[in-house]
Design a protein around this motif. Structure first.
Motif, PDB file in Angstrom:
ATOM      1  N   GLU A 278       0.667  -1.240  -0.107  1.00  0.00           N
ATOM      2  CA  GLU A 278       0.078  -0.113  -0.081  1.00  0.00           C
ATOM      3  C   GLU A 278       0.909   1.059  -0.004  1.00  0.00           C
ATOM      4  O   GLU A 278       0.511   2.486  -0.821  1.00  0.00           O
ATOM      5  CB  GLU A 278      -0.879   0.078   1.351  1.00  0.00           C
ATOM      6  N   GLN A 279       1.900   1.005   0.632  1.00  0.00           N
ATOM      7  CA  GLN A 279       2.755   2.335   0.777  1.00  0.00           C
ATOM      8  C   GLN A 279       3.629   2.487  -0.251  1.00  0.00           C
ATOM      9  O   GLN A 279       4.274   3.481  -0.631  1.00  0.00           O
ATOM     10  CB  GLN A 279       3.928   2.351   2.061  1.00  0.00           C
ATOM     11  N   ARG A 280       4.018   1.495  -1.181  1.00  0.00           N
ATOM     12  CA  ARG A 280       4.855   1.278  -2.250  1.00  0.00           C
ATOM     13  C   ARG A 280       4.436   0.713  -3.418  1.00  0.00           C
ATOM     14  O   ARG A 280       4.434  -0.367  -3.593  1.00  0.00           O
ATOM     15  CB  ARG A 280       6.068   0.703  -1.844  1.00  0.00           C
ATOM     16  N   GLU A 281       3.820   1.594  -4.463  1.00  0.00           N
ATOM     17  CA  GLU A 281       3.271   1.087  -5.532  1.00  0.00           C
ATOM     18  C   GLU A 281       4.268   0.169  -6.453  1.00  0.00           C
ATOM     19  O   GLU A 281       5.404   0.669  -6.743  1.00  0.00           O
ATOM     20  CB  GLU A 281       2.662   2.090  -6.376  1.00  0.00           C
ATOM     21  N   GLY A 282       3.827  -0.831  -6.967  1.00  0.00           N
ATOM     22  CA  GLY A 282       4.635  -1.662  -7.865  1.00  0.00           C
ATOM     23  C   GLY A 282       5.887  -2.396  -7.076  1.00  0.00           C
ATOM     24  O   GLY A 282       6.673  -3.010  -7.860  1.00  0.00           O
ATOM     25  N   LEU A 283       5.480  -2.528  -5.586  1.00  0.00           N
ATOM     26  CA  LEU A 283       6.569  -3.452  -4.915  1.00  0.00           C
ATOM     27  C   LEU A 283       7.133  -4.609  -5.416  1.00  0.00           C
ATOM     28  O   LEU A 283       8.237  -4.703  -5.492  1.00  0.00           O
ATOM     29  CB  LEU A 283       6.129  -3.458  -3.468  1.00  0.00           C
ATOM     30  N   LEU A 284       5.999  -5.550  -5.813  1.00  0.00           N
ATOM     31  CA  LEU A 284       6.393  -6.687  -6.254  1.00  0.00           C
ATOM     32  C   LEU A 284       7.226  -6.705  -7.627  1.00  0.00           C
ATOM     33  O   LEU A 284       8.119  -7.499  -7.634  1.00  0.00           O
ATOM     34  CB  LEU A 284       5.325  -7.609  -6.508  1.00  0.00           C
ATOM     35  N   LEU A 285       7.008  -5.923  -8.514  1.00  0.00           N
ATOM     36  CA  LEU A 285       7.640  -5.713  -9.626  1.00  0.00           C
ATOM     37  C   LEU A 285       9.318  -4.958  -9.393  1.00  0.00           C
ATOM     38  O   LEU A 285      10.044  -5.492 -10.165  1.00  0.00           O
ATOM     39  CB  LEU A 285       6.926  -4.896 -10.869  1.00  0.00           C
ATOM     40  N   ASP A 286       9.336  -4.248  -8.601  1.00  0.00           N
ATOM     41  CA  ASP A 286      10.361  -3.599  -8.298  1.00  0.00           C
ATOM     42  C   ASP A 286      11.514  -4.231  -7.288  1.00  0.00           C
ATOM     43  O   ASP A 286      12.719  -4.214  -7.520  1.00  0.00           O
ATOM     44  CB  ASP A 286      10.140  -2.059  -7.680  1.00  0.00           C
ATOM     45  N   CYS A 287      10.995  -4.926  -6.517  1.00  0.00           N
ATOM     46  CA  CYS A 287      11.737  -6.009  -5.357  1.00  0.00           C
ATOM     47  C   CYS A 287      11.578  -7.218  -5.525  1.00  0.00           C
ATOM     48  O   CYS A 287      10.686  -7.802  -5.218  1.00  0.00           O
ATOM     49  CB  CYS A 287      11.180  -5.510  -4.246  1.00  0.00           C
ATOM     50  N   PRO A 288      12.785  -7.980  -6.203  1.00  0.00           N
ATOM     51  CA  PRO A 288      12.832  -9.334  -6.187  1.00  0.00           C
ATOM     52  C   PRO A 288      12.465 -10.095  -5.000  1.00  0.00           C
ATOM     53  O   PRO A 288      11.757 -11.277  -4.921  1.00  0.00           O
ATOM     54  CB  PRO A 288      14.177  -9.783  -6.741  1.00  0.00           C
ATOM     55  N   ALA A 289      12.876  -9.517  -3.875  1.00  0.00           N
ATOM     56  CA  ALA A 289      12.616 -10.373  -2.532  1.00  0.00           C
ATOM     57  C   ALA A 289      11.289 -10.379  -2.190  1.00  0.00           C
ATOM     58  O   ALA A 289      10.710 -11.208  -1.558  1.00  0.00           O
ATOM     59  CB  ALA A 289      13.698  -9.218  -1.444  1.00  0.00           C
ATOM     60  N   ALA A 290      10.488  -9.183  -2.606  1.00  0.00           N
ATOM     61  CA  ALA A 290       9.166  -9.112  -2.022  1.00  0.00           C
ATOM     62  C   ALA A 290       8.494 -10.238  -3.001  1.00  0.00           C
ATOM     63  O   ALA A 290       7.467 -10.943  -2.765  1.00  0.00           O
ATOM     64  CB  ALA A 290       8.460  -7.980  -2.382  1.00  0.00           C
ATOM     65  N   MET A 291       8.817 -10.141  -4.372  1.00  0.00           N
ATOM     66  CA  MET A 291       8.135 -11.148  -5.177  1.00  0.00           C
ATOM     67  C   MET A 291       8.343 -12.466  -4.739  1.00  0.00           C
ATOM     68  O   MET A 291       7.501 -13.344  -4.772  1.00  0.00           O
ATOM     69  CB  MET A 291       8.693 -11.155  -6.597  1.00  0.00           C
ATOM     70  N   GLN A 292       9.471 -12.900  -4.361  1.00  0.00           N
ATOM     71  CA  GLN A 292       9.876 -14.221  -3.718  1.00  0.00           C
ATOM     72  C   GLN A 292       9.014 -14.483  -2.542  1.00  0.00           C
ATOM     73  O   GLN A 292       8.435 -15.528  -2.239  1.00  0.00           O
ATOM     74  CB  GLN A 292      11.225 -14.306  -3.330  1.00  0.00           C
TER      75      GLN A 292
ATOM     76  N   LEU B 174      13.970  -2.265   1.294  1.00  0.00           N
ATOM     77  CA  LEU B 174      13.252  -1.152   1.442  1.00  0.00           C
ATOM     78  C   LEU B 174      14.064  -0.066   2.091  1.00  0.00           C
ATOM     79  O   LEU B 174      13.925   1.174   1.705  1.00  0.00           O
ATOM     80  CB  LEU B 174      11.986  -1.490   2.220  1.00  0.00           C
ATOM     81  N   LEU B 175      14.940  -0.497   3.046  1.00  0.00           N
ATOM     82  CA  LEU B 175      15.986   0.648   3.706  1.00  0.00           C
ATOM     83  C   LEU B 175      16.914   1.053   2.620  1.00  0.00           C
ATOM     84  O   LEU B 175      17.278   2.202   2.569  1.00  0.00           O
ATOM     85  CB  LEU B 175      16.315  -0.219   5.007  1.00  0.00           C
ATOM     86  N   GLN B 176      17.215   0.190   1.752  1.00  0.00           N
ATOM     87  CA  GLN B 176      18.474   0.409   0.766  1.00  0.00           C
ATOM     88  C   GLN B 176      17.704   1.376  -0.491  1.00  0.00           C
ATOM     89  O   GLN B 176      18.349   1.859  -1.277  1.00  0.00           O
ATOM     90  CB  GLN B 176      19.056  -0.787   0.145  1.00  0.00           C
TER      91      GLN B 176
END
Length: 418
Positions: free
Chosen positions: A360-374, A413-415
């Motif tokens: 909700e806070q970060r649009e496109g998180l799954l596409l941007d962050c491989p760790a979140a997609m995993q 997210l921190l990086q």
């Protein structure tokens, strides 16, 4: 009052906004805040994420950005943001940055496009005959240096070069713009696929039983076929020049139909099981087990999002038939193990919560962050392990492994702060 004292007060107010079970581990709040601030160094990290990390260690508890209730924070601690035009005239102000961005984003883009002769923004493009799309466009307005990120944008019958606020948003939009332009260059192939995919009475009946609409599914399958065939990868593989686009198109054009056929087979392999799942759900007592029903509906909504064929990595897309079988197994055995199912459902809600909050806070998180997609697909594998263990999982998965994977998401997210 100096800035550091105001920051200290704000952090104390934030600690007092935490849920009671976590707040009581950080008493007295001023002492914990003083110790946390002494450890922090000024940087571009999000304050809530930095406090979560520091106070979590000090208090011996797990904290995430989702735990903080910004709605309880007094406006005194929020920055007042002013939006001005090119002449410095005030257009609006407020303390909700996201709302201001949403309110004035289109006005800003249109103003830059219309008022500057050197702007790369263009519209009405149907062929790649406009040279290169620059990675950045910098200009000065109202005394400020402003950087925007050009990207191709899908406008339906044509594409445009639009200006984006963030580089990750630009990459996502550019991918869709390149996809749209590729289909415009191959309109006859697209027309052929629209006629051929998922056609016939048997396919239509199966889709109807599964609650799927053919037109939307076919369009998604065509998009996914082009993404796979042309290798439209967000990890640096997108074309930004006419020559790169031509090479991309030439290399992948011949693979589009075969990719589309493979996707069609995967869909048709999943649809009958999905149809049985929906039938079983419809036959359950209407008012029983609302927690479980909501979880199943949420799982299906997550698996069948708009553009799920286009945006799901192929390796995970291939698991859909197994996920549907696992769900069917859960529903068929539900009446005999409701208490066990509810325990698993409650755990899944806890594990899903941080991903939902971050998304909700970060649009496109799954596409941007491989760790979140995993992490997202590890959750799906975890469902298989608890509801249909006999089907096996693609990888070892457990609550502990999921929490370790979420640590990688938080590190990303921190990086990569906004």
């Amino acid at each position: 009052m100096c800035i550091r004292d105001r920051l200290r007060e704000k952090c104390i107010a934030l600690v007092r906004s935490l849920p009671k079970d976590k707040r009581k581990r950080l008493v007295p709040a001023p002492d914990f805040v003083d110790r946390a601030l002494a450890q922090l160094e000024p940087d571009d990290s999000d304050l809530l994420e930095a406090l979560s990390r520091s106070l979590g260690k000090l208090g011996g508890l797990a904290l995430s950005a989702a735990d903080w209730d910004m709605g309880r924070l007094d406006d005194y601690y929020r920055m007042n943001i002013r939006v001005v035009d090119a002449d410095g005239k005030l257009l609006g102000q407020g303390r909700d940055l996201a709302a201001l961005i949403e309110q004035f984003r289109d006005d800003t883009r249109q103003g830059v496009s219309a008022d500057r002769d050197d702007s790369p923004a263009r519209d009405g493009l149907r062929r790649w005959d406009f040279g290169a799309v620059p990675r950045q466009y910098q200009f000065r307005q109202a005394g400020q240096d402003i950087v925007s990120y050009p990207a191709l944008e899908d406008r339906g019958e044509a594409v445009a070069i639009a200006l984006c606020d963030y580089p990750d948003a630009a990459r996502r939009q550019h991918r869709l713009g390149v996809l749209a332009l590729a289909k415009l260059h191959n309109s006859q192939q697209v027309k052929y696929l629209r006629k051929q995919l998922l056609r016939g009475n048997d396919a239509n009946l199966a889709l109807a039983g599964a609650g799927l609409e053919r037109g939307a599914l076919v369009d998604d399958a065509i998009d996914a076929a082009y993404v796979q065939a042309l290798d439209l990868d967000l990890d640096g593989g997108l074309p930004y020049t006419e020559a790169e686009f031509a090479r991309c198109l030439e290399a992948g054009r011949g693979r589009v139909v075969s990719c589309a056929n493979e996707l069609e087979a995967m869909v048709l392999n999943s649809v009958p099981v999905l149809s049985r799942v929906r039938g079983k759900l419809a036959g359950l007592p209407m008012d029983d087990w609302p927690l479980i029903r909501d979880d199943i509906r949420g799982q299906l909504a997550g698996l069948l999002t708009p553009a799920f064929l286009r945006d799901t990595p192929l390796a995970w897309l291939a698991q859909y038939p197994r996920y549907m079988k696992a769900l069917l197994n859960r529903v068929e055995r539900l009446s005999g193990q409701v208490a066990r199912d509810e325990r698993h459902t409650q755990l899944l809600q806890v594990l899903q919560e941080p991903l939902a909050a971050a998304g909700e806070q970060r649009e496109g998180l799954l596409l941007d962050c491989p760790a979140a997609m995993q992490y997202r697909w590890m959750l799906e594998e975890f469902r298989v392990s608890v509801y249909a263990q006999h089907l096996g999982t693609r990888q070892a998965v457990s609550e502990k492994r999921l929490r370790q994977q979420w640590n990688e998401v938080e590190a990303w997210l921190l990086q990569n702060p906004r």
